[in-house]
Motif scaffolding. Structure first.
Motif, PDB file in Angstrom:
ATOM      1  N   ASN A  55       0.805  -1.223   0.000  1.00  0.00           N
ATOM      2  CA  ASN A  55       0.000   0.000   0.000  1.00  0.00           C
ATOM      3  C   ASN A  55       0.840   1.276   0.000  1.00  0.00           C
ATOM      4  N   TRP A  56       2.151   1.136  -0.212  1.00  0.00           N
ATOM      5  CA  TRP A  56       3.016   2.317  -0.193  1.00  0.00           C
ATOM      6  C   TRP A  56       4.059   2.247  -1.303  1.00  0.00           C
ATOM      7  N   TYR A  57       4.610   3.420  -1.655  1.00  0.00           N
ATOM      8  CA  TYR A  57       5.724   3.535  -2.600  1.00  0.00           C
ATOM      9  C   TYR A  57       5.379   2.926  -3.959  1.00  0.00           C
ATOM     10  N   THR A  58       4.203   3.243  -4.452  1.00  0.00           N
ATOM     11  CA  THR A  58       3.737   2.709  -5.727  1.00  0.00           C
ATOM     12  C   THR A  58       4.444   3.394  -6.890  1.00  0.00           C
ATOM     13  N   GLY A  59       4.890   2.596  -7.864  1.00  0.00           N
ATOM     14  CA  GLY A  59       5.533   3.144  -9.054  1.00  0.00           C
ATOM     15  C   GLY A  59       4.505   3.608 -10.073  1.00  0.00           C
ATOM     16  N   GLU A  60       4.967   4.337 -11.071  1.00  0.00           N
ATOM     17  CA  GLU A  60       4.069   4.844 -12.105  1.00  0.00           C
ATOM     18  C   GLU A  60       3.679   3.749 -13.090  1.00  0.00           C
ATOM     19  N   ALA A  61       4.675   3.043 -13.613  1.00  0.00           N
ATOM     20  CA  ALA A  61       4.405   1.950 -14.551  1.00  0.00           C
ATOM     21  C   ALA A  61       4.886   0.606 -14.011  1.00  0.00           C
ATOM     22  N   ARG A  62       5.819   0.666 -13.090  1.00  0.00           N
ATOM     23  CA  ARG A  62       6.404  -0.542 -12.509  1.00  0.00           C
ATOM     24  C   ARG A  62       6.930  -0.187 -11.120  1.00  0.00           C
TER      25      ARG A  62
END
Length: 426
Positions: A360-367
């Motif tokens: 639920n944290w530090y989500t990337g834009e494409a990966r």
């Protein structure tokens, strides 16, 4: 003359690249320093170190040589230890065979009848013999690690350590019209209650709170009486517990692939698996299981070049006695990055926005752009691992926060904005 001009141009080009890189590094350092000097960080202790393994440059260092309470970041050292000592498959136990009897000694393998792994290697072996003898006194250490909170004795994250774990050393309880208890032999000692207490202190009497819908796990007291009872329930009149043997137990039985154990320990931040991984590692250097000995071996031999020797007391990070610096985590993460293929290494770590404790944290834009281990204990949160920048660089970092009183979610949000800036600008 032409050679001189060519050399001059090459030298000028190198100087230009160096100046540009230095300017960029200075900009990165200035921006990160400004972020960490914000009022948000006034009443806590913060350390942040970033390293580029390709250029071998320290990109940023803020209190990187100070000691912090690491919580579950300690598991990075546990992973490193297991990778040094354990083979491709987990050693389940050592044994010797005499006619129709098998004599077994535990190695600390946590997977036997574990709620997730459910390994049955020991049962398959024992079924081939008329009698089985189990040596039960080869674990030198206490069942709890130094500095563990005594009031956590009935919490799922604090199972006892032992030489031959069973069922993950927990009883699993669910309620579907009736109580469902694994192992079933403990059903008669499990009761519905209105209290939050889940087990009597130092006794195998368990409680499930009425109205609870979730499956729960409660640590068992792994004394010889319970161990004998559990084995007799599995294979009546066949197993005998012993305290010594004259036989040389030099054969090894193996259970699950080691990487499956590492991944689950890191992704779920599983304290029990982490503790038993140190026990397992000690089995590779002595018949007597001693986690202190294997930790000393790692620090004094495999990691003797650490700039800051840690105070390292357990495998999970449950203890607040543990003290590590951000620089030490960066050093060990660098060693792992050098020694292990990237695909395999990243598989061990939770990935931002995708898996494990970072889902639920530090989500990337494409990966995913972060592969790291978190560490949380009251008023402390740390994250150490690998960051992929948009420019294609890989950075190794350790970001540690101690003694804050604000919500941990706010600390994570600040960290996330810093990581995103670093990803976009380095």
């Amino acid at each position: 003359m032409k050679g001189y001009i060519k050399a001059f141009r090459l030298g000028l080009f190198s100087i230009t690249i160096f100046v540009l890189f230095s300017c960029k590094s200075a900009q990165i350092s200035k921006s990160l320093s400004k972020s960490l000097k914000a009022n948000f960080y006034d009443h806590q202790f913060t350390g942040f170190m970033v390293y580029n393994p390709r250029t071998k440059d320290t990109v940023f260092n803020y209190n990187g040589d100070r000691y912090f309470t690491p919580a579950s970041n300690t598991k990075i050292f546990t992973l490193f230890t297991a990778l040094q000592f354990l083979p491709e498959y987990i050693p389940a136990f050592t044994y010797a065979v005499a006619e129709d009897t098998i004599v077994m000694r535990g190695t600390g393998d946590p997977t036997f009848l574990h709620p997730y792994f459910n390994d049955s290697t020991a049962l398959k072996f024992i079924n081939n013999y008329k009698e089985a003898q189990l040596l039960i006194n080869n674990f030198k250490n206490e069942k709890f690690g130094p500095g563990w909170a005594w009031e956590d004795y009935d919490r799922y994250f604090s199972p006892e350590r032992s030489s031959f774990p069973m069922y993950g050393n927990v009883v699993t309880i669910a309620h579907d019209n009736n109580l469902v208890v694994i192992p079933d032999v403990l059903r008669s000692r499990t009761y519905l209650t209105q209290s939050n207490t889940q087990r009597d202190y130092n006794t195998n009497v368990f409680y499930y709170k009425s109205g609870t819908k979730n499956k729960i796990e409660i640590p068992m007291v792994m004394d010889s009486m319970l161990i004998d009872e559990l084995w007799k329930d599995l294979i009546p009149n066949k197993i005998k517990l012993i305290h010594k043997t004259s036989r040389i137990l030099d054969q090894i039985a193996y259970s699950v692939p080691s990487d499956s154990l590492y991944k689950r320990m890191m992704h779920l931040s599983d304290n029990f698996l982490a503790e038993q991984m140190l026990v397992l590692s000690s089995s590779m250097i002595s018949d007597t299981l001693d986690v202190d000995r294997v930790r000393d071996s790692i620090i004094n031999h495999h990691l003797k070049d650490l700039k800051h020797k840690p105070r390292w007391v357990d495998g999970s990070g449950l203890s607040r006695y543990n003290l590590f610096t951000p620089a030490s985590f960066v050093q060990v993460l660098s060693k792992l990055y050098t020694e292990i293929p990237t695909e395999r290494l990243f598989n061990f770590f939770p990935s931002g926005g995708v898996s494990g404790t970072l889902k639920n944290w530090y989500t990337g834009e494409a990966r995913p752009y972060i592969y790291a281990k978190s560490g949380t204990v009251g008023n402390n949160y740390s994250l150490s691992g690998y960051l992929l920048t948009n420019s294609g660089e890989l950075l190794i970092f350790s970001f540690m926060n101690n003694h804050y009183t604000k919500p941990t979610s706010e600390v994570k949000a600040r960290m996330q904005s810093i990581f995103e800036w670093l990803r976009d600008h380095y």
